[in-house]
Design an enzyme around this catalytic site. Structure first.
Site, PDB file in Angstrom:
ATOM      1  N   GLU A 164      39.752  76.923  56.260  1.00  0.00           N
ATOM      2  CA  GLU A 164      40.419  75.687  55.864  1.00  0.00           C
ATOM      3  C   GLU A 164      41.638  76.062  55.030  1.00  0.00           C
ATOM      4  O   GLU A 164      41.534  76.827  54.069  1.00  0.00           O
ATOM      5  CB  GLU A 164      39.451  74.802  55.060  1.00  0.00           C
ATOM      6  CG  GLU A 164      40.041  73.440  54.765  1.00  0.00           C
ATOM      7  CD  GLU A 164      38.999  72.450  54.237  1.00  0.00           C
ATOM      8  OE1 GLU A 164      37.824  72.544  54.626  1.00  0.00           O
ATOM      9  OE2 GLU A 164      39.379  71.588  53.416  1.00  0.00           O
ATOM     10  N   ARG A 165      42.786  75.561  55.452  1.00  0.00           N
ATOM     11  CA  ARG A 165      44.066  75.875  54.788  1.00  0.00           C
ATOM     12  C   ARG A 165      44.389  77.371  54.842  1.00  0.00           C
ATOM     13  O   ARG A 165      44.995  77.912  53.918  1.00  0.00           O
ATOM     14  CB  ARG A 165      44.085  75.381  53.335  1.00  0.00           C
ATOM     15  CG  ARG A 165      43.573  73.974  53.121  1.00  0.00           C
ATOM     16  CD  ARG A 165      44.280  72.950  53.969  1.00  0.00           C
ATOM     17  NE  ARG A 165      43.698  71.608  53.788  1.00  0.00           N
ATOM     18  CZ  ARG A 165      44.080  70.549  54.499  1.00  0.00           C
ATOM     19  NH1 ARG A 165      44.989  70.665  55.458  1.00  0.00           N
ATOM     20  NH2 ARG A 165      43.527  69.378  54.280  1.00  0.00           N
ATOM     21  N   ASN A 207      33.819  73.260  50.982  1.00  0.00           N
ATOM     22  CA  ASN A 207      33.171  72.305  51.886  1.00  0.00           C
ATOM     23  C   ASN A 207      32.101  73.112  52.614  1.00  0.00           C
ATOM     24  O   ASN A 207      32.279  73.580  53.724  1.00  0.00           O
ATOM     25  CB  ASN A 207      34.173  71.712  52.872  1.00  0.00           C
ATOM     26  CG  ASN A 207      35.211  70.851  52.165  1.00  0.00           C
ATOM     27  OD1 ASN A 207      34.879  70.059  51.277  1.00  0.00           O
ATOM     28  ND2 ASN A 207      36.469  71.018  52.538  1.00  0.00           N
ATOM     29  N   GLU A 288      35.491  63.968  48.153  1.00  0.00           N
ATOM     30  CA  GLU A 288      35.942  63.900  49.544  1.00  0.00           C
ATOM     31  C   GLU A 288      34.786  63.870  50.534  1.00  0.00           C
ATOM     32  O   GLU A 288      34.789  64.591  51.535  1.00  0.00           O
ATOM     33  CB  GLU A 288      36.898  65.081  49.853  1.00  0.00           C
ATOM     34  CG  GLU A 288      38.154  65.024  49.002  1.00  0.00           C
ATOM     35  CD  GLU A 288      39.177  66.127  49.331  1.00  0.00           C
ATOM     36  OE1 GLU A 288      40.372  65.847  49.297  1.00  0.00           O
ATOM     37  OE2 GLU A 288      38.749  67.263  49.599  1.00  0.00           O
ATOM     38  N   ARG A 321      33.205  72.041  40.380  1.00  0.00           N
ATOM     39  CA  ARG A 321      34.607  71.608  40.501  1.00  0.00           C
ATOM     40  C   ARG A 321      34.831  70.188  39.982  1.00  0.00           C
ATOM     41  O   ARG A 321      34.012  69.292  40.205  1.00  0.00           O
ATOM     42  CB  ARG A 321      35.060  71.703  41.957  1.00  0.00           C
ATOM     43  CG  ARG A 321      35.211  73.136  42.425  1.00  0.00           C
ATOM     44  CD  ARG A 321      35.518  73.183  43.891  1.00  0.00           C
ATOM     45  NE  ARG A 321      36.931  73.328  44.201  1.00  0.00           N
ATOM     46  CZ  ARG A 321      37.608  72.559  45.019  1.00  0.00           C
ATOM     47  NH1 ARG A 321      37.038  71.519  45.585  1.00  0.00           N
ATOM     48  NH2 ARG A 321      38.872  72.796  45.281  1.00  0.00           N
ATOM     49  N   ARG A 332      44.737  58.071  41.049  1.00  0.00           N
ATOM     50  CA  ARG A 332      43.921  59.253  41.320  1.00  0.00           C
ATOM     51  C   ARG A 332      44.095  60.322  40.246  1.00  0.00           C
ATOM     52  O   ARG A 332      43.169  61.078  39.956  1.00  0.00           O
ATOM     53  CB  ARG A 332      44.323  59.799  42.699  1.00  0.00           C
ATOM     54  CG  ARG A 332      43.702  61.105  43.060  1.00  0.00           C
ATOM     55  CD  ARG A 332      44.035  61.485  44.490  1.00  0.00           C
ATOM     56  NE  ARG A 332      43.793  62.900  44.717  1.00  0.00           N
ATOM     57  CZ  ARG A 332      44.060  63.548  45.855  1.00  0.00           C
ATOM     58  NH1 ARG A 332      44.585  62.888  46.874  1.00  0.00           N
ATOM     59  NH2 ARG A 332      43.810  64.835  45.978  1.00  0.00           N
ATOM     60  N   LYS A 356      41.464  72.221  38.987  1.00  0.00           N
ATOM     61  CA  LYS A 356      42.757  72.574  39.596  1.00  0.00           C
ATOM     62  C   LYS A 356      43.863  72.450  38.562  1.00  0.00           C
ATOM     63  O   LYS A 356      43.783  71.612  37.662  1.00  0.00           O
ATOM     64  CB  LYS A 356      43.049  71.643  40.779  1.00  0.00           C
ATOM     65  CG  LYS A 356      42.125  71.845  41.963  1.00  0.00           C
ATOM     66  CD  LYS A 356      42.576  71.018  43.173  1.00  0.00           C
ATOM     67  CE  LYS A 356      41.598  71.232  44.337  1.00  0.00           C
ATOM     68  NZ  LYS A 356      42.027  70.534  45.577  1.00  0.00           N
ATOM     69  N   ASP A 361      46.507  67.555  43.431  1.00  0.00           N
ATOM     70  CA  ASP A 361      45.980  68.531  44.390  1.00  0.00           C
ATOM     71  C   ASP A 361      47.003  69.590  44.787  1.00  0.00           C
ATOM     72  O   ASP A 361      47.548  69.518  45.882  1.00  0.00           O
ATOM     73  CB  ASP A 361      45.484  67.792  45.641  1.00  0.00           C
ATOM     74  CG  ASP A 361      44.740  68.737  46.573  1.00  0.00           C
ATOM     75  OD1 ASP A 361      44.471  69.886  46.172  1.00  0.00           O
ATOM     76  OD2 ASP A 361      44.430  68.323  47.696  1.00  0.00           O
ATOM     77  N   GLU A 389      48.955  75.729  50.994  1.00  0.00           N
ATOM     78  CA  GLU A 389      48.655  74.478  51.693  1.00  0.00           C
ATOM     79  C   GLU A 389      49.799  73.477  51.581  1.00  0.00           C
ATOM     80  O   GLU A 389      50.133  72.797  52.545  1.00  0.00           O
ATOM     81  CB  GLU A 389      47.375  73.858  51.120  1.00  0.00           C
ATOM     82  CG  GLU A 389      47.075  72.477  51.689  1.00  0.00           C
ATOM     83  CD  GLU A 389      45.816  71.839  51.113  1.00  0.00           C
ATOM     84  OE1 GLU A 389      45.147  72.483  50.279  1.00  0.00           O
ATOM     85  OE2 GLU A 389      45.506  70.704  51.507  1.00  0.00           O
ATOM     86  N   HIS A 517      53.038  64.644  47.162  1.00  0.00           N
ATOM     87  CA  HIS A 517      52.242  64.225  48.310  1.00  0.00           C
ATOM     88  C   HIS A 517      52.999  63.385  49.334  1.00  0.00           C
ATOM     89  O   HIS A 517      52.508  62.373  49.815  1.00  0.00           O
ATOM     90  CB  HIS A 517      51.002  63.460  47.827  1.00  0.00           C
ATOM     91  CG  HIS A 517      49.740  64.062  48.390  1.00  0.00           C
ATOM     92  ND1 HIS A 517      49.636  64.440  49.708  1.00  0.00           N
ATOM     93  CD2 HIS A 517      48.547  64.352  47.806  1.00  0.00           C
ATOM     94  CE1 HIS A 517      48.412  64.943  49.903  1.00  0.00           C
ATOM     95  NE2 HIS A 517      47.747  64.918  48.772  1.00  0.00           N
TER      96      HIS A 517
END
Lengths: 696, 696
Positions: A164-165, A207, A288, A321, A332, A356, A361, A389, A517
């Site tokens: 992922e990414r 994930n 998520e 996390r 958010r 993070k 993000d 990413e 974003h």
């Protein structure tokens, strides 16, 4: 005539063997004769470090490197003589290693000493680094110790080999072949990490597939752990919170359920039986769509503590996390704080909250996450993203040390001025049983590890900053360039400057002034600021972040807006709240700014926005020019590969600029200043064509 | 605040009705009140020109235009009074028209006089042009007459409605519907041409389908001729030399065969019975695979003269094209001269040789065709290309008046200094029974006629220069801009400058310094300088033209090369032959130039080449900026359409620059100068991707 000479120089200087970048910064190329002669005088024999596997590695690595660099064989000795390099275990040393030039009768010898062989390994790589950089090693007196205890890579690698990414090929871990078949890359991976002080790796995606906790996969993981151990690398696993149900067949994964708790304890026992130095769990829960304790009416603390208890007998840790947000929140950026602050002090001491760097993000630029400094009774660790990413994948150059430093050096004011994030996470301001730092890896099975040759610098700089966050971005870039290419200053200085400017260039052509974003849906390559999918989560739409309208641009997070500013300590809360004191590189993060607002440049916001995008494009073009001059300093393969990537970068910088300016112009309804290059893209066409994922 | 004002201005000034460009330069927008009041005082009634169809057109056109522009109805009168506009037939006038302010008792009247109603029509359009441009018409004393007798558009339109090298939709001629159904566009077409003095049209492609000579199609053509006649437009047809065989069923088309000659005479008779003012034939013979007299061992003169004899009784002419070349010649640029010079003096007097401006094929820049001035006993006519086959189709701005002027003004030195091409083709230096000039049309059934709104200027300037080659490019651009957009100098001056620079910009980013034919295979859009198709005709490959190698670039046409220079009169032959005197904008046409040759700029050829390509790109970008400022001066539709086209132009200029520089760099093996923007394209990728025809 001049051109002819340049030309001849260019063609003669290309080495005859192929270069795929696989050797990273551990190339150990032959040194210039004068330098080498000096080194040979200082070191002509070594006294090895002992008989452990790590000691064997130290000996092998140093001898091989030294002999490559100096074209001269070393002698071995058990007696310290002049011109010896001596590896000494000294249990009185508390942390880190010493490298010292010591006197004896008739001369000197060089000593690397530490309390354990892993620190000796680090010291050995330090000495090799000095030699690769052609530094003077005549009079050494170095003491180094790492700032963070746990310096960890997070691999978002899936069980099927996808990442992922990930933008550098498939996963390094061949799960299907393990534990029977061993790729030589496992050792190379451990070696590269050891050389920059990284001492932990989370092997699988946050994930997390529950299967990773199955006996079958723990056996595979144990094999990797065995390979990594002599290099000082511990393995960790991401765990799926519903593993007791999904894997164990229980009817619940409620963290307060006795059977569930027992299941985790049994699982921990099973793991540690196979991997005695297993590092612990990384958990993404209630984030998520992933399961978590809130599914059972429990808190993050309930969940984390259950796992912590299971790991505690073995000194394992839980990295929990804080990347949480729900679809209905008006901001958010506030949610991690809102969800975690009430739990401060409720976590077991072997839990560390992994946060993070920014509150959203991994955007090209964010303010720091306000949890840092605020959550004072709970250990916190930084999570950086090394994989790009949101910064152009492995197609664009963005040297990330300046981004990491911006965060590490950011002052939270939590204990007054000077309460930098480095200090609030390294245990020096708040006592922490565990200190740690994580980076989401940019590695894959590409020959050059990271897709973009220059992206190796991001892996490198993460390791170096995890060891010592006080290093500057320029220092690290210099080290890396000298080791990876050449020490010639005609190469190092301009390319270092390019690296140092590169992240800001990306910010400028993607999301200047605190925008965030605006990315294409899902894959996050390319601009899609207009994206609006009916019925989709509003917080997954760019308009949620840029909030553009005919009045202006930006997210009002002041006290009269979402009040996110109040999650920061004073004076930051006040500085951010006031449009006149808010740093302009975050102004659209904290304010909805009028199109005609006068910026410090005396330009209007709209004009400034146009200039920033142009600056980004201009920088990308400059990088191409700088790089084109570097052909004489390296092999054709790496030169042309980077040259090709820089073309993509410039092309896509123009795409970003055009897309964002044309889109925002529909609201600003103002002309692009005459000095700014006109768009070459058509907004209607851009909108009609879904940006393609260039590295699917 | 300034920006807000600009913005408001921009949005208020957009007219409310849609603009598709269909009205060309004949818009007749209401004039400012002060100007209009003045015009109304000078003209308040008209004395019409008579009762012919053309007289009716003059009356209708003028009244409608005047009333639109001045919002005031005209009165009609048969008696000349003060403030009359009088159309007078005066058979003592030899050629052209007079526009004069004449005195009578109590005041003045305005007179337009000519020997025939077609010239009156031209005079009327002249007066309307002055009014559209808001010129003073108080004291007029104008005498205008055309320099060339025949001012002809060539349509490369096929029988199936397609257009060879057409980029503005399908053919204007609906052959299937003719003669029964009549498109209103036929009249609009004739009107537009009449307004700029064009008096002939070759309806079909020079690659001619024999069917056009069938009775069925002659009837269709006759219908168009009937529609065009009152506007002063004669029709011509391209003929296929093998028509006697293909259409007539004869066993040969040998021009010396009696039956063949009779077939053509009969055909001419048939045509003239239906079209008494039929203009004649245009012939492409023994060229690019088409049949011709050489198929039967005869000469171009044999072929042309046979047709000339057939047409002679009706005063028809033969336009015989000199565009010939064969695959085996070492220099295609020499062949028209080699093939036609021996025939000089052998053609009937109603034959005119139609010669493309350059010796190759409508390239962005060529030297003039050396036949001009050389073939002194045969009438020659220029063939220009209005459609932008080699200058970016209808996607790129290239105002072609400077290209046409460069040729018309070129000095052949055939009768000493001052023997310009205009003079050697207009009958003033060599007696010619016929004078003519042709342009390959850029029209199609697109609403705006020419695809690119600004390409209408090329149709316009061709007509104006065919009337008077002494006009400057700037004068014509000024006229056209004022009529087509606005007379405001804040618009006219910058856009005129942009038009004037545009052809050179195309030269620079496509083929600077005399390069030619680097185009993509077949469709000629985009660069393909590396093209090499095994077994294909060498003279259809770019390498035939650029001849690049490790030494240098360019085609050696000096006396030690192909000796094409010797086809020019001295001193041109000497000037071109000597690299130090050869104009640099043709240097690679005439010389194979060493990469390190010092140009006038003191740069090497390679560096200069890089700078030229960059100049082209910079110019394209500048055009975008200039145009973006023009929004307040026009409707949104045309503004945005051109804005969109300019984006394509800049994008493709960069493509050209990158492709050519990267390709030539493989031979020059020199770096691109630091000041020059780096390529963003990848040569390997460019080579692997066949350029797509954007307007198939």
């Amino acid at each position: 005539m001049k051109n002819t000479l340049v030309c001849i120089f260019l063609f003669l200087s290309i080495p005859l063997f192929a270069e795929d970048g696989s050797r990273l910064w551990l190339r150990y190329e032959p040194l210039p004769e004068l330098v080498s002669e000096n080194y040979q005088q200082i070191i002509s024999n070594i006294c090895p470090a002992g008989s452990t596997e790590t000691a064997r590695i130290i000996e092998q690595e140093f001898v091989s490197a030294f002999e490559n660099m100096n074209r001269r064989n070393l002698k071995f000795s058990k007696i310290i003589t002049t011109n010896s390099l001596v590896f000494e275990i000294d249990t009185t040393i508390q942390s880190g290693y010493f490298i010292q030039t010591k006197k004896i009768k008739k001369g000197t010898y060089t000593s690397i000493s530490a309390s354990n062989d892993i620190d000796l390994l680090y010291g050995m790589y330090h000495l090799l680094r000095l030699m690769q950089m052609q530094e003077d090693i005549t009079h050494l007196d170095i003491h180094e110790k790492p700032v963070y205890d746990r310096r960890i890579l997070n691999h978002w690698d899936n069980i099927d080999g996808s990442i992922e990414r990930g933008y550098a090929g498939r996963s390094l871990w061949d799960w299907d072949d393990l534990p029977g078949k061993i790729s030589p890359r496992y050792t190379e991976y451990a070696r590269a990490n050891a050389s920059i002080g990284i001492n932990g790796t989370v092997l699988n995606n946050v994930n997390a597939n529950p299967l990773f906790l199955s006996k079958e996969y723990v056996l595979k993981t144990a094999k990797l752990a065995d390979i990594f151990r002599p290099w000082g690398i511990r393995v960790y696993l991401s765990v799926n919170f519903s593993s007791p149900t999904a894997l164990g067949g229980l009817s619940t994964s409620d963290p307060l359920n006795v059977e569930v708790r027992q299941w985790w304890k049994d699982k921990a026992k099973e793991i540690y039986a196979l991997i005695p130095d297993f590092g612990g769990f990384l958990v993404k829960a209630n984030s998520e769509g992933l399961p978590g304790p809130q599914d059972f009416g429990r808190t993050h603390a309930d969940g984390a503590n259950m796992l912590a208890e299971a790991l505690e007998p073995y000194k394992g840790i839980v990295m929990w996390r804080a990347f949480v947000y729900n679809a209905t929140s008006p901001d958010r950026a506030k949610q991690a704080y809102e969800e975690f602050m009430p739990l401060d002090g409720q976590f077991h001491k072997n839990v560390i909250i992994q946060v993070k760097n920014g509150p959203i993000d991994f955007q090209p630029r964010e303010p720091f996450n306000p949890l840092f400094g605020a959550m004072q009774k709970t250990p916190l660790m930084l999570e950086f993203q090394i994989t790009q990413e949101y910064l152009g994948f492995s197609l664009q150059l963005a040297y990330l040390a300046p981004l990491y430093k911006e965060c590490l050096d950011a002052d939270t004011y939590s204990k007054g001025e000077g309460s930098t994030i480095a200090k609030v996470t390294d245990g020096s301001l708040f006592s922490q049983a565990v200190t740690a730092i994580a980076g989401v890896a940019n590695t894959g099975n590409d020959a050059n590890w990271t897709g973009h040759h220059l992206a190796q610098a991001n892996w490198y700089c993460f390791g170096r900053l995890a060891w010592n966050p006080d290093l500057t971005s320029g220092q690290i870039a210099g080290e890396w360039l000298k080791m990876t290419f050449t020490t010639e200053s005609a190469f190092v200085e301009p390319v270092k400057e390019m690296l140092l400017e590169s992240r800001e260039a990306v910010v400028n052509y993607m999301m200047p002034l605190g925008l965030a974003h605006l990315f294409a849906w899902e894959h996050h390559y390319g601009p899609e600021p207009w994206l609006a999918i009916p019925g989709a989560r509003p917080d997954w739409m760019p308009s949620y972040y840029h909030k553009t309208d005919s009045i202006g641009l930006g997210f009002d997070r002041t006290v009269s807006g979402s009040d996110a500013v109040s999650e920061y300590f004073p004076p930051l809360s006040t500085i951010y709240n006031d449009i006149t004191t808010c740093p302009e590189n975050l102004i659209l993060w904290f304010h909805h700014v009028h199109w005609n607002y006068r910026m410090h440049s005396n330009r209007t916001l709209w004009d400034e926005l146009c200039y920033k995008y142009q600056d980004g494009v201009d920088a990308a073009r400059k990088f191409q020019k700088v790089w084109d001059k570097m052909a004489p300093f390296m092999d054709k393969e790496r030169f042309e590969d980077v040259q090709g990537k820089l073309k993509i970068q410039t092309t896509d910088a123009v795409w970003w600029k055009d897309a964002c300016l044309l889109y925002f112009q529909t609201e600003s309804r103002q002309p692009i200043p005459y000095e700014i290059e006109r768009p070459v893209h058509d907004l209607k066409k851009l909108k009609s064509e879904k940006p393609v994922n260039p590295i699917p």
